[in-house]
Design a protein around this motif. Structure first.
Motif, PDB file in Angstrom:
ATOM      1  N   TYR A   8      18.872 -28.917 -13.940  1.00  0.00           N
ATOM      2  CA  TYR A   8      17.951 -29.849 -13.284  1.00  0.00           C
ATOM      3  C   TYR A   8      17.153 -30.626 -14.329  1.00  0.00           C
ATOM      4  O   TYR A   8      16.978 -31.832 -14.234  1.00  0.00           O
ATOM      5  CB  TYR A   8      17.000 -29.093 -12.356  1.00  0.00           C
ATOM      6  CG  TYR A   8      15.967 -30.001 -11.717  1.00  0.00           C
ATOM      7  CD1 TYR A   8      16.268 -30.705 -10.554  1.00  0.00           C
ATOM      8  CD2 TYR A   8      14.716 -30.197 -12.310  1.00  0.00           C
ATOM      9  CE1 TYR A   8      15.346 -31.567  -9.981  1.00  0.00           C
ATOM     10  CE2 TYR A   8      13.792 -31.063 -11.751  1.00  0.00           C
ATOM     11  CZ  TYR A   8      14.106 -31.741 -10.589  1.00  0.00           C
ATOM     12  OH  TYR A   8      13.192 -32.601 -10.037  1.00  0.00           O
ATOM     13  N   LYS A   9      16.655 -29.893 -15.346  1.00  0.00           N
ATOM     14  CA  LYS A   9      15.869 -30.545 -16.395  1.00  0.00           C
ATOM     15  C   LYS A   9      16.699 -31.607 -17.116  1.00  0.00           C
ATOM     16  O   LYS A   9      16.215 -32.690 -17.427  1.00  0.00           O
ATOM     17  CB  LYS A   9      15.368 -29.510 -17.409  1.00  0.00           C
ATOM     18  CG  LYS A   9      14.307 -28.567 -16.855  1.00  0.00           C
ATOM     19  CD  LYS A   9      13.911 -27.530 -17.894  1.00  0.00           C
ATOM     20  CE  LYS A   9      12.848 -26.583 -17.356  1.00  0.00           C
ATOM     21  NZ  LYS A   9      12.508 -25.528 -18.337  1.00  0.00           N
ATOM     22  N   LYS A  10      17.966 -31.279 -17.350  1.00  0.00           N
ATOM     23  CA  LYS A  10      18.845 -32.197 -18.074  1.00  0.00           C
ATOM     24  C   LYS A  10      19.068 -33.487 -17.301  1.00  0.00           C
ATOM     25  O   LYS A  10      19.129 -34.580 -17.884  1.00  0.00           O
ATOM     26  CB  LYS A  10      20.188 -31.505 -18.350  1.00  0.00           C
ATOM     27  CG  LYS A  10      21.175 -32.358 -19.148  1.00  0.00           C
ATOM     28  CD  LYS A  10      22.450 -31.581 -19.419  1.00  0.00           C
ATOM     29  CE  LYS A  10      23.459 -32.450 -20.184  1.00  0.00           C
ATOM     30  NZ  LYS A  10      24.717 -31.725 -20.428  1.00  0.00           N
ATOM     31  N   HIS A  11      19.174 -33.378 -15.965  1.00  0.00           N
ATOM     32  CA  HIS A  11      19.501 -34.555 -15.137  1.00  0.00           C
ATOM     33  C   HIS A  11      18.317 -34.976 -14.269  1.00  0.00           C
ATOM     34  O   HIS A  11      18.497 -35.650 -13.254  1.00  0.00           O
ATOM     35  CB  HIS A  11      20.712 -34.240 -14.249  1.00  0.00           C
ATOM     36  CG  HIS A  11      21.952 -33.925 -15.025  1.00  0.00           C
ATOM     37  ND1 HIS A  11      22.668 -34.885 -15.703  1.00  0.00           N
ATOM     38  CD2 HIS A  11      22.587 -32.747 -15.256  1.00  0.00           C
ATOM     39  CE1 HIS A  11      23.699 -34.315 -16.305  1.00  0.00           C
ATOM     40  NE2 HIS A  11      23.680 -33.025 -16.063  1.00  0.00           N
ATOM     41  N   LYS A  12      17.116 -34.610 -14.695  1.00  0.00           N
ATOM     42  CA  LYS A  12      15.921 -34.891 -13.904  1.00  0.00           C
ATOM     43  C   LYS A  12      15.759 -36.391 -13.648  1.00  0.00           C
ATOM     44  O   LYS A  12      15.433 -36.811 -12.530  1.00  0.00           O
ATOM     45  CB  LYS A  12      14.687 -34.350 -14.623  1.00  0.00           C
ATOM     46  CG  LYS A  12      13.392 -34.586 -13.867  1.00  0.00           C
ATOM     47  CD  LYS A  12      12.204 -34.024 -14.649  1.00  0.00           C
ATOM     48  CE  LYS A  12      10.898 -34.330 -13.930  1.00  0.00           C
ATOM     49  NZ  LYS A  12       9.732 -33.824 -14.686  1.00  0.00           N
ATOM     50  N   SER A  13      15.990 -37.215 -14.681  1.00  0.00           N
ATOM     51  CA  SER A  13      15.771 -38.664 -14.523  1.00  0.00           C
ATOM     52  C   SER A  13      16.728 -39.259 -13.492  1.00  0.00           C
ATOM     53  O   SER A  13      16.344 -40.117 -12.694  1.00  0.00           O
ATOM     54  CB  SER A  13      15.925 -39.384 -15.866  1.00  0.00           C
ATOM     55  OG  SER A  13      17.243 -39.247 -16.356  1.00  0.00           O
ATOM     56  N   THR A  14      18.001 -38.789 -13.479  1.00  0.00           N
ATOM     57  CA  THR A  14      18.976 -39.302 -12.514  1.00  0.00           C
ATOM     58  C   THR A  14      18.607 -38.887 -11.099  1.00  0.00           C
ATOM     59  O   THR A  14      18.663 -39.691 -10.157  1.00  0.00           O
ATOM     60  CB  THR A  14      20.393 -38.794 -12.852  1.00  0.00           C
ATOM     61  OG1 THR A  14      20.694 -39.134 -14.209  1.00  0.00           O
ATOM     62  CG2 THR A  14      21.432 -39.419 -11.937  1.00  0.00           C
ATOM     63  N   ILE A  15      18.201 -37.612 -10.949  1.00  0.00           N
ATOM     64  CA  ILE A  15      17.823 -37.113  -9.621  1.00  0.00           C
ATOM     65  C   ILE A  15      16.572 -37.844  -9.123  1.00  0.00           C
ATOM     66  O   ILE A  15      16.492 -38.247  -7.957  1.00  0.00           O
ATOM     67  CB  ILE A  15      17.594 -35.586  -9.665  1.00  0.00           C
ATOM     68  CG1 ILE A  15      18.916 -34.874  -9.986  1.00  0.00           C
ATOM     69  CG2 ILE A  15      17.031 -35.085  -8.344  1.00  0.00           C
ATOM     70  CD1 ILE A  15      18.780 -33.394 -10.276  1.00  0.00           C
ATOM     71  N   SER A  16      15.599 -38.028 -10.024  1.00  0.00           N
ATOM     72  CA  SER A  16      14.371 -38.752  -9.649  1.00  0.00           C
ATOM     73  C   SER A  16      14.693 -40.191  -9.248  1.00  0.00           C
ATOM     74  O   SER A  16      14.120 -40.726  -8.300  1.00  0.00           O
ATOM     75  CB  SER A  16      13.375 -38.746 -10.805  1.00  0.00           C
ATOM     76  OG  SER A  16      12.965 -37.440 -11.110  1.00  0.00           O
ATOM     77  N   ASN A  17      15.629 -40.805  -9.990  1.00  0.00           N
ATOM     78  CA  ASN A  17      16.030 -42.176  -9.679  1.00  0.00           C
ATOM     79  C   ASN A  17      16.670 -42.264  -8.301  1.00  0.00           C
ATOM     80  O   ASN A  17      16.415 -43.204  -7.539  1.00  0.00           O
ATOM     81  CB  ASN A  17      17.001 -42.683 -10.752  1.00  0.00           C
ATOM     82  CG  ASN A  17      17.465 -44.108 -10.497  1.00  0.00           C
ATOM     83  OD1 ASN A  17      18.555 -44.347  -9.994  1.00  0.00           O
ATOM     84  ND2 ASN A  17      16.620 -45.068 -10.844  1.00  0.00           N
ATOM     85  N   LEU A  18      17.491 -41.262  -7.957  1.00  0.00           N
ATOM     86  CA  LEU A  18      18.103 -41.233  -6.623  1.00  0.00           C
ATOM     87  C   LEU A  18      17.034 -41.121  -5.541  1.00  0.00           C
ATOM     88  O   LEU A  18      17.108 -41.777  -4.492  1.00  0.00           O
ATOM     89  CB  LEU A  18      19.070 -40.053  -6.520  1.00  0.00           C
ATOM     90  CG  LEU A  18      20.462 -40.234  -7.143  1.00  0.00           C
ATOM     91  CD1 LEU A  18      21.209 -38.913  -7.163  1.00  0.00           C
ATOM     92  CD2 LEU A  18      21.269 -41.276  -6.370  1.00  0.00           C
ATOM     93  N   GLN A  19      16.023 -40.293  -5.812  1.00  0.00           N
ATOM     94  CA  GLN A  19      14.936 -40.134  -4.831  1.00  0.00           C
ATOM     95  C   GLN A  19      14.147 -41.435  -4.656  1.00  0.00           C
ATOM     96  O   GLN A  19      13.826 -41.831  -3.534  1.00  0.00           O
ATOM     97  CB  GLN A  19      14.004 -39.001  -5.276  1.00  0.00           C
ATOM     98  CG  GLN A  19      14.653 -37.619  -5.180  1.00  0.00           C
ATOM     99  CD  GLN A  19      13.778 -36.536  -5.767  1.00  0.00           C
ATOM    100  OE1 GLN A  19      13.169 -36.713  -6.820  1.00  0.00           O
ATOM    101  NE2 GLN A  19      13.722 -35.395  -5.097  1.00  0.00           N
ATOM    102  N   GLU A  20      13.839 -42.081  -5.770  1.00  0.00           N
ATOM    103  CA  GLU A  20      13.078 -43.339  -5.706  1.00  0.00           C
ATOM    104  C   GLU A  20      13.869 -44.422  -4.978  1.00  0.00           C
ATOM    105  O   GLU A  20      13.334 -45.160  -4.144  1.00  0.00           O
ATOM    106  CB  GLU A  20      12.721 -43.807  -7.118  1.00  0.00           C
ATOM    107  CG  GLU A  20      11.666 -42.949  -7.799  1.00  0.00           C
ATOM    108  CD  GLU A  20      11.475 -43.326  -9.264  1.00  0.00           C
ATOM    109  OE1 GLU A  20      12.029 -44.368  -9.678  1.00  0.00           O
ATOM    110  OE2 GLU A  20      10.784 -42.583  -9.980  1.00  0.00           O
TER     111      GLU A  20
END
Length: 539
Positions: A8-20
């Motif tokens: 999760y930490k490694k791909h946090k920015s991608t996951i956050s971007n999907l949420q946004e």
């Protein structure tokens, strides 16, 4: 998947971007693209996942997908209902409007009904809804014959404000907002800008509704309430939120940090356009004839050669990640201007040293006397080659079947045959130099030398290609502010006293883009220019 999970930490920015991005879904196409992005993301990291993690991530993102799909459908339904209300206003179906307004909480209800409303039920919700929704596509669904609906949509918004302002609500009603006490919530710059620009139009719409007083009375308002609210309360409210939006937008411009990503985009745009222009320039001809030398990677350079380029105070918002003004491509504009300026200055350096020949027909005499004729070429400055052909029969344009040779350079126009020599002819436009035929001997011209742009005290990571790049924000650099305030240029003095100047600079940045070069004229220079007479003198 736990947030402490390394994956999760490694791909946090991608996951956050999907949420946004999910929060911004506004159409079926947006939803489809979001789902594709989700699937592509899972597929791209599938090899890193254990079976358990793969199942868990799929489950989380599927739930997220369901949530955003529900959010989109709810938002879309509310859009349709709001526009239906505007359509009912256009059709003068007052009974339908009252039904929509009272759907969640009928006036004769003995109970306070909970749950989401199908229409905004507070001023805050209404403002956010009206200014945060792109209705243009959806409004087309409700067109009636050749009639538009935008004006009725705006009037329906004003009617909502009228409703909030004057209707009395019983204790079992949820609506408690008052226009006079409303404070604009924290919005993004796009919405704030829309509020600022829309208020004058909305005040005009509001004033027009005064003429429709008899229809508004059918909605249950009293005549004195309509008069008071439309003539004073709503215009005052709209001007108030406009002022609040202006202040909020100004504050955001001062405190928002610039984006490193946007700076890199600016550099890329600048370099791409600069190199593109250089490939269509006089400098390209210098390079072709070996009159250009690149020493930009050498640490040594003449200390008397100053850097040239951009020393501009610009809106720091140009480097914001997200802003209501679209600055995309402004790096290209700077790159284009800088390349054109360099090309012009380089040519003028040469042009001013050329020997003037007053005889319009003197080209052959020049060519017969010039040394190294095989290394010479002709430039048509602000002068078409078809007029050149009228005077000099030896000219063969590049499109002619008998052209003896071609040069793959932008600006190449054709060949001038002089005896056994094929002399290249190029055409360029340089503002302010008049019409000229220029003959240059590349063996006795000189060379354009590109030097290293750096200085010993330059900050780190400011070198890019042949350029020094730096962006400094005034609000982050008090010394920078003090320096310009100490000796303010005339344009800054016009802004006002020192406090106004400092306030102005809080939203600005200092952009530096420099390069270092010089044109070294050959010890023995050989170049000629024939000034072309005006059209009337050629007759």
């Amino acid at each position: 998947m736990d947030k402490d999970n390394n994956l999760y930490k490694k791909h946090k920015s991608t996951i956050s971007n999907l949420q946004e991005r999910g929060q911004l879904i506004d159409s079926l196409n947006d939803l489809t693209i979001w789902k594709e992005s989700k699937s592509n993301f899972i597929e791209s990291i599938k090899g890193e996942l254990s079976v358990e993690d793969y199942k868990e991530l799929n489950l989380i993102l599927d739930r997220l997908s369901d949530y955003f799909e529900h959010l989109y459908k709810t938002k879309n339904l509310k859009n349709i209902i709001f526009i239906m209300g505007a359509f009912c206003w256009y059709k003068k179906r007052i009974d339908y409007i009252k039904y929509l307004w009272e759907y969640k909480q009928p006036p004769d209800s003995d109970t306070t009904w909970l749950g989401p409303a199908i229409l905004p039920d507070t001023i805050g919700q209404l403002i956010e809804y009206y200014f945060n929704t792109d209705f243009e596509e959806k409004l087309r669904l409700f067109r009636d014959d050749r009639h538009g609906i935008r004006i009725y949509f705006d009037e329906f918004f004003i009617l909502f404000l009228l409703r909030y302002s004057v209707l009395s609500y019983s204790s079992n009603n949820n609506v408690r907002s008052h226009l006079g006490s409303y404070i604009l919530q924290d919005f993004k710059s796009h919405i704030l800008s829309d509020i600022i620009n829309s208020v004058p139009k909305l005040i005009d719409v509001n004033n027009g509704l005064i003429e429709k007083k008899n229809i508004i009375l059918e909605l249950g308002f009293k005549e004195e309430e309509i008069q008071r609210t439309l003539t004073k309360t709503i215009p005052d409210f709209l001007n108030k939120i406009k002022g609040q939006a202006e202040k909020q937008l100004g504050d955001k411009e001062k405190i928002t940090k610039i984006s490193g990503k946007r700076i890199e985009e600016f550099k890329r745009e600048f370099l791409e356009e600069y190199k593109s222009r250089e490939n269509e320039s006089f400098i390209e001809i210098l390079s072709h004839f070996k009159n250009f030398k690149d020493k930009s990677n050498e640490s040594d350079y003449p200390k008397n050669i100053e850097r040239k380029g951009l020393n501009n105070i610009i809106d720091k918002a140009a480097f914001f990640e997200d802003w209501h003004i679209n600055y995309a491509g402004f790096g290209s504009e700077f790159g284009r201007n800088m390349a054109s300026g360099k090309d012009f200055r380089t040519f003028v350096d040469i042009f001013e040293r050329c020997t003037v020949v007053s005889d319009y027909g003197g080209l052959d005499r020049i060519l017969s006397e010039i040394s190294d004729i095989h290394k010479s070429y002709i430039l048509l400055i602000n002068f078409s080659d078809y007029r050149f052909k009228e005077k000099y029969a030896g000219y063969i344009p590049k499109w002619h079947t008998e052209i003896p040779s071609k040069i793959d350079i932008s600006g190449f126009e054709g060949i001038y045959k002089f005896g056994s020599y094929n002399i290249p002819v190029f055409g360029f436009y340089f503002r302010g130099l008049g019409k000229n035929i220029v003959v240059l001997n590349s063996a006795k011209l000189g060379e354009l030398i590109q030097y290293n742009p750096s200085k010993e005290n330059d900050e780190e990571n400011t070198r890019e290609d042949i350029f020094y790049f730096n962006v400094r924000v005034y609000s982050d650099n008090p010394d920078l502010v003090d320096a310009i305030i100490k000796k303010p240029p005339p344009w800054l003095k016009e802004i006002g006293d020192e406090s106004k100047q400092r306030e102005y600079l809080e939203s600005k940045a200092l952009l530096h883009v420099f390069e270092r070069y010089e044109f070294k004229i050959a010890p023995v220079f050989e170049g000629y220019k024939i000034k072309i007479p005006e059209e009337r003198d050629l007759l």
